[in-house]
Design an enzyme around this catalytic site. Structure first.
Site, short mmCIF file in Angstrom:
data_model
loop_
_atom_site.label_atom_id
_atom_site.label_comp_id
_atom_site.label_asym_id
_atom_site.label_seq_id
_atom_site.Cartn_x
_atom_site.Cartn_y
_atom_site.Cartn_z
N ASP A 105 0.82 -1.21 0.00
CA ASP A 105 0.00 0.00 0.00
C ASP A 105 0.86 1.27 0.00
OD1 ASP A 105 1.02 0.12 2.56
OD2 ASP A 105 -0.89 -0.02 3.60
N HIS A 154 3.52 1.95 1.92
CA HIS A 154 4.10 2.44 3.17
C HIS A 154 5.62 2.30 3.22
CE1 HIS A 154 3.21 -1.79 5.04
NE2 HIS A 154 4.50 -1.74 4.76
C1 F6R Z 1 9.68 -3.26 7.87
C2 F6R Z 1 9.07 -2.12 7.20
C3 F6R Z 1 8.06 -2.30 6.10
C4 F6R Z 1 8.50 -3.29 5.02
C5 F6R Z 1 7.43 -3.41 3.96
C6 F6R Z 1 7.81 -4.43 2.89
O1 F6R Z 1 10.58 -2.82 8.86
O2 F6R Z 1 9.36 -1.05 7.57
O3 F6R Z 1 7.83 -1.04 5.52
O4 F6R Z 1 9.69 -2.82 4.45
O5 F6R Z 1 6.24 -3.81 4.54
O6 F6R Z 1 7.86 -5.70 3.44
P1 F6R Z 1 8.44 -6.94 2.63
O7 F6R Z 1 9.88 -6.66 2.42
O8 F6R Z 1 8.21 -8.12 3.50
O9 F6R Z 1 7.68 -6.97 1.33
#
Ligand code: F6R
Length: 261
Positions: A136, A138
Protein backbone atom coordinates in the site's frame (compact mmCIF):
# COMPACT_ATOMS: atom_id res chain seq x y z
CA UNK A 1 16.04 9.71 -7.21
CA UNK A 2 18.58 7.32 -8.62
CA UNK A 3 16.86 4.25 -10.05
CA UNK A 4 18.93 1.09 -10.38
CA UNK A 5 17.31 -1.81 -12.21
CA UNK A 6 18.73 -5.26 -11.58
CA UNK A 7 18.00 -8.65 -13.12
CA UNK A 8 16.48 -10.29 -10.04
CA UNK A 9 16.32 -10.08 -6.26
CA UNK A 10 19.79 -11.64 -5.92
CA UNK A 11 21.35 -8.89 -7.99
CA UNK A 12 19.22 -6.31 -6.11
CA UNK A 13 20.72 -7.57 -2.83
CA UNK A 14 24.26 -7.59 -4.32
CA UNK A 15 23.93 -3.96 -5.35
CA UNK A 16 22.45 -2.90 -2.00
CA UNK A 17 25.22 -4.74 -0.13
CA UNK A 18 27.85 -3.03 -2.26
CA UNK A 19 26.50 0.38 -1.20
CA UNK A 20 26.09 -0.45 2.51
CA UNK A 21 29.47 -2.19 2.79
CA UNK A 22 31.25 0.71 1.06
CA UNK A 23 29.57 3.08 3.54
CA UNK A 24 30.78 1.05 6.57
CA UNK A 25 34.31 0.82 5.18
CA UNK A 26 34.40 4.57 4.57
CA UNK A 27 32.92 5.38 8.00
CA UNK A 28 33.35 2.56 10.55
CA UNK A 29 31.05 4.32 13.03
CA UNK A 30 28.24 4.53 10.50
CA UNK A 31 24.73 4.98 11.85
CA UNK A 32 22.60 2.51 9.91
CA UNK A 33 18.83 2.70 9.62
CA UNK A 34 17.43 -0.80 9.13
CA UNK A 35 14.20 -2.40 7.95
CA UNK A 36 12.71 -5.84 8.45
CA UNK A 37 10.51 -7.84 6.06
CA UNK A 38 11.48 -10.26 3.29
CA UNK A 39 13.09 -7.69 1.00
CA UNK A 40 16.31 -6.89 2.94
CA UNK A 41 17.03 -10.50 3.96
CA UNK A 42 19.45 -10.97 1.04
CA UNK A 43 21.23 -7.74 1.95
CA UNK A 44 21.66 -8.88 5.57
CA UNK A 45 22.98 -12.28 4.43
CA UNK A 46 25.61 -10.47 2.36
CA UNK A 47 26.56 -8.21 5.28
CA UNK A 48 27.02 -11.32 7.45
CA UNK A 49 29.16 -12.89 4.72
CA UNK A 50 31.27 -9.74 4.44
CA UNK A 51 31.92 -9.95 8.19
CA UNK A 52 32.67 -13.68 8.28
CA UNK A 53 34.70 -13.96 5.09
CA UNK A 54 36.26 -10.52 4.69
CA UNK A 55 36.36 -9.33 8.30
CA UNK A 56 34.01 -6.35 7.80
CA UNK A 57 34.05 -4.67 11.19
CA UNK A 58 30.75 -3.65 12.79
CA UNK A 59 32.18 -2.93 16.23
CA UNK A 60 31.59 0.82 15.97
CA UNK A 61 28.41 0.67 13.91
CA UNK A 62 25.20 1.97 15.48
CA UNK A 63 21.79 0.86 14.19
CA UNK A 64 18.23 2.11 14.45
CA UNK A 65 15.34 0.03 13.17
CA UNK A 66 12.36 1.61 11.53
CA UNK A 67 9.60 -0.06 13.44
CA UNK A 68 8.26 -2.60 15.92
CA UNK A 69 4.86 -4.03 16.72
CA UNK A 70 3.13 -2.71 19.84
CA UNK A 71 2.77 -5.27 22.63
CA UNK A 72 4.93 -7.96 21.06
CA UNK A 73 7.73 -8.87 23.47
CA UNK A 74 11.26 -8.56 22.04
CA UNK A 75 11.77 -12.30 22.44
CA UNK A 76 8.59 -13.14 20.48
CA UNK A 77 9.61 -14.97 17.32
CA UNK A 78 7.88 -12.39 15.11
CA UNK A 79 9.08 -9.27 16.87
CA UNK A 80 11.34 -7.12 14.76
CA UNK A 81 14.01 -7.35 17.46
CA UNK A 82 14.01 -11.15 17.01
CA UNK A 83 14.07 -10.76 13.24
CA UNK A 84 17.13 -8.49 13.41
CA UNK A 85 18.95 -10.79 15.83
CA UNK A 86 18.22 -13.79 13.65
CA UNK A 87 19.15 -12.25 10.31
CA UNK A 88 21.96 -9.90 11.27
CA UNK A 89 22.93 -8.93 14.81
CA UNK A 90 23.66 -12.47 16.08
CA UNK A 91 26.12 -13.06 13.23
CA UNK A 92 28.24 -9.90 13.20
CA UNK A 93 30.40 -8.15 15.78
CA UNK A 94 28.01 -5.26 16.40
CA UNK A 95 27.72 -4.21 20.03
CA UNK A 96 24.11 -5.14 20.85
CA UNK A 97 23.87 -2.05 23.03
CA UNK A 98 24.33 -0.01 19.88
CA UNK A 99 21.40 -1.68 18.14
CA UNK A 100 18.07 0.04 18.62
CA UNK A 101 14.63 -1.28 17.80
CA UNK A 102 11.57 0.70 18.95
CA UNK A 103 10.16 -0.48 22.26
CA UNK A 104 6.67 -1.77 21.51
CA UNK A 105 6.19 -2.57 25.19
CA UNK A 106 6.70 1.00 26.42
CA UNK A 107 3.91 2.01 28.75
CA UNK A 108 4.10 5.62 27.57
CA UNK A 109 4.42 5.13 23.82
CA UNK A 110 4.21 8.85 23.05
CA UNK A 111 7.13 9.57 25.35
CA UNK A 112 9.06 6.65 23.85
CA UNK A 113 8.55 8.03 20.32
CA UNK A 114 10.01 11.40 21.37
CA UNK A 115 12.96 9.64 23.02
CA UNK A 116 13.67 7.53 19.91
CA UNK A 117 13.97 10.70 17.82
CA UNK A 118 16.28 12.14 20.48
CA UNK A 119 18.44 9.00 20.46
CA UNK A 120 18.83 9.15 16.66
CA UNK A 121 19.77 12.79 16.95
CA UNK A 122 22.31 12.13 19.72
CA UNK A 123 23.90 9.38 17.61
CA UNK A 124 24.54 12.03 14.95
CA UNK A 125 21.65 11.14 12.63
CA UNK A 126 21.29 8.20 10.26
CA UNK A 127 23.91 7.93 7.53
CA UNK A 128 22.06 5.43 5.39
CA UNK A 129 18.50 4.21 5.80
CA UNK A 130 17.54 0.83 4.32
CA UNK A 131 13.88 0.66 3.27
CA UNK A 132 11.39 -1.76 1.77
CA UNK A 133 8.00 -0.69 0.47
CA UNK A 134 4.62 -2.08 1.48
CA UNK A 135 2.00 -3.06 -1.10
CA UNK A 136 0.00 0.00 0.00
CA UNK A 137 3.03 2.27 -0.45
CA UNK A 138 4.10 2.44 3.17
CA UNK A 139 7.65 3.16 4.34
CA UNK A 140 8.24 1.87 7.84
CA UNK A 141 4.64 1.41 8.97
CA UNK A 142 3.54 4.82 7.71
CA UNK A 143 0.29 3.73 6.16
CA UNK A 144 -1.63 5.78 3.57
CA UNK A 145 -2.73 9.02 5.20
CA UNK A 146 0.27 9.28 7.55
CA UNK A 147 1.61 12.80 7.56
CA UNK A 148 4.62 13.29 5.31
CA UNK A 149 5.99 15.47 8.13
CA UNK A 150 5.62 12.73 10.76
CA UNK A 151 8.31 11.84 13.27
CA UNK A 152 8.40 8.56 15.19
CA UNK A 153 4.79 7.73 15.95
CA UNK A 154 2.28 5.04 16.83
CA UNK A 155 0.22 3.87 13.86
CA UNK A 156 -2.74 1.58 13.31
CA UNK A 157 -1.87 -1.02 10.71
CA UNK A 158 -3.94 -1.09 7.53
CA UNK A 159 -5.93 -4.24 6.69
CA UNK A 160 -3.65 -4.93 3.66
CA UNK A 161 -0.59 -4.81 5.91
CA UNK A 162 -2.18 -7.11 8.49
CA UNK A 163 -3.07 -9.52 5.67
CA UNK A 164 0.44 -9.33 4.14
CA UNK A 165 2.19 -9.85 7.47
CA UNK A 166 -0.11 -12.66 8.56
CA UNK A 167 2.20 -15.01 6.59
CA UNK A 168 4.61 -14.76 9.53
CA UNK A 169 1.98 -15.57 12.18
CA UNK A 170 -0.29 -18.59 12.77
CA UNK A 171 -3.36 -16.55 11.82
CA UNK A 172 -4.39 -13.02 10.82
CA UNK A 173 -5.90 -12.48 14.30
CA UNK A 174 -2.45 -12.82 15.84
CA UNK A 175 -0.97 -9.91 13.88
CA UNK A 176 -0.72 -6.87 16.16
CA UNK A 177 -2.94 -3.94 15.18
CA UNK A 178 -0.53 -1.19 16.20
CA UNK A 179 3.13 -0.41 15.64
CA UNK A 180 5.71 2.20 16.57
CA UNK A 181 7.40 3.50 13.46
CA UNK A 182 9.85 6.19 12.50
CA UNK A 183 7.83 8.83 10.67
CA UNK A 184 8.28 9.92 7.08
CA UNK A 185 10.19 13.01 8.15
CA UNK A 186 12.44 10.85 10.37
CA UNK A 187 13.23 8.77 7.28
CA UNK A 188 13.84 11.83 5.11
CA UNK A 189 16.25 13.12 7.77
CA UNK A 190 18.66 10.26 6.93
CA UNK A 191 21.60 11.44 4.82
CA UNK A 192 20.97 8.67 2.29
CA UNK A 193 17.91 6.50 1.67
CA UNK A 194 18.19 3.12 0.01
CA UNK A 195 14.86 1.60 -0.96
CA UNK A 196 14.67 -1.95 -2.30
CA UNK A 197 11.78 -3.72 -4.03
CA UNK A 198 11.45 -6.97 -5.89
CA UNK A 199 8.71 -8.96 -7.55
CA UNK A 200 5.70 -8.19 -9.70
CA UNK A 201 3.51 -7.66 -6.63
CA UNK A 202 5.40 -4.42 -5.93
CA UNK A 203 5.36 -3.08 -9.53
CA UNK A 204 2.27 -0.92 -9.20
CA UNK A 205 3.23 0.67 -5.91
CA UNK A 206 6.80 1.25 -7.12
CA UNK A 207 5.36 3.16 -10.07
CA UNK A 208 3.33 5.29 -7.64
CA UNK A 209 6.37 5.90 -5.45
CA UNK A 210 8.78 6.83 -8.25
CA UNK A 211 6.58 8.42 -10.91
CA UNK A 212 3.32 9.29 -9.18
CA UNK A 213 2.51 12.52 -7.38
CA UNK A 214 3.97 13.09 -3.91
CA UNK A 215 1.06 12.12 -1.72
CA UNK A 216 0.32 10.86 1.77
CA UNK A 217 -1.71 8.15 0.03
CA UNK A 218 1.63 6.57 -1.03
CA UNK A 219 3.93 7.65 1.76
CA UNK A 220 6.99 6.25 -0.07
CA UNK A 221 6.47 8.94 -2.73
CA UNK A 222 7.98 11.37 -0.18
CA UNK A 223 11.36 9.93 -1.21
CA UNK A 224 11.06 12.10 -4.31
CA UNK A 225 11.90 15.02 -2.01
CA UNK A 226 15.11 13.42 -0.73
CA UNK A 227 18.32 14.65 -2.32
CA UNK A 228 20.08 11.28 -2.07
CA UNK A 229 17.51 8.53 -2.52
CA UNK A 230 18.59 5.37 -4.33
CA UNK A 231 15.90 2.91 -5.40
CA UNK A 232 17.09 -0.58 -6.32
CA UNK A 233 14.54 -2.69 -8.16
CA UNK A 234 14.50 -6.02 -9.86
CA UNK A 235 13.04 -6.23 -13.36
CA UNK A 236 9.62 -7.32 -12.16
CA UNK A 237 9.27 -4.50 -9.63
CA UNK A 238 10.42 -2.01 -12.30
CA UNK A 239 8.14 -3.42 -14.98
CA UNK A 240 5.40 -0.76 -14.77
CA UNK A 241 7.67 2.29 -14.82
CA UNK A 242 6.91 4.59 -17.78
CA UNK A 243 10.47 5.88 -18.00
CA UNK A 244 12.19 2.52 -17.60
CA UNK A 245 14.28 3.03 -20.76
CA UNK A 246 15.61 6.32 -19.45
CA UNK A 247 16.49 4.80 -16.05
CA UNK A 248 18.44 2.01 -17.76
CA UNK A 249 20.18 4.47 -20.05
CA UNK A 250 21.05 6.79 -17.16
CA UNK A 251 22.32 3.84 -15.11
CA UNK A 252 24.72 2.89 -17.89
CA UNK A 253 25.75 6.46 -18.58
CA UNK A 254 26.52 7.05 -14.89
CA UNK A 255 29.06 4.24 -14.93
CA UNK A 256 31.15 6.22 -17.38
CA UNK A 257 31.53 9.06 -14.88
CA UNK A 258 31.35 6.93 -11.70
CA UNK A 259 34.80 8.00 -10.48
CA UNK A 260 33.77 11.68 -10.67
CA UNK A 261 30.44 11.37 -8.84
C1 F6R B 1 9.68 -3.26 7.87
C2 F6R B 1 9.07 -2.12 7.20
C3 F6R B 1 8.06 -2.30 6.10
C4 F6R B 1 8.50 -3.29 5.02
C5 F6R B 1 7.43 -3.41 3.96
C6 F6R B 1 7.81 -4.43 2.89
O1 F6R B 1 10.58 -2.82 8.86
O2 F6R B 1 9.36 -1.05 7.57
O3 F6R B 1 7.83 -1.04 5.52
O4 F6R B 1 9.69 -2.82 4.45
O5 F6R B 1 6.24 -3.81 4.54
O6 F6R B 1 7.86 -5.70 3.44
P1 F6R B 1 8.44 -6.94 2.63
O7 F6R B 1 9.88 -6.66 2.42
O8 F6R B 1 8.21 -8.12 3.50
O9 F6R B 1 7.68 -6.97 1.33
Amino acid sequence: MEIIITKDSEEMSDKAAEIVIAQIKAKPDTVLGLATGSTPEGLYARMVRAHKEDGLDFSSVVTFNLDEYVDLAPDHEQSYRSFMNRHLFDHINVNKENTHVPDGLATDLGEFCRRYEQMICEAGGIDIQVLGIGRDGHLGFNEPGSSLASLTQVVTLAPETIEDNSRFFQSEEEVPRFAVTMGIQSILNARKCLMLASGRGKAEVVKGCVEGPITAMVTASALQMHTDAVVILDEEAASMLDRIDYYRWAQEARQQVADRL
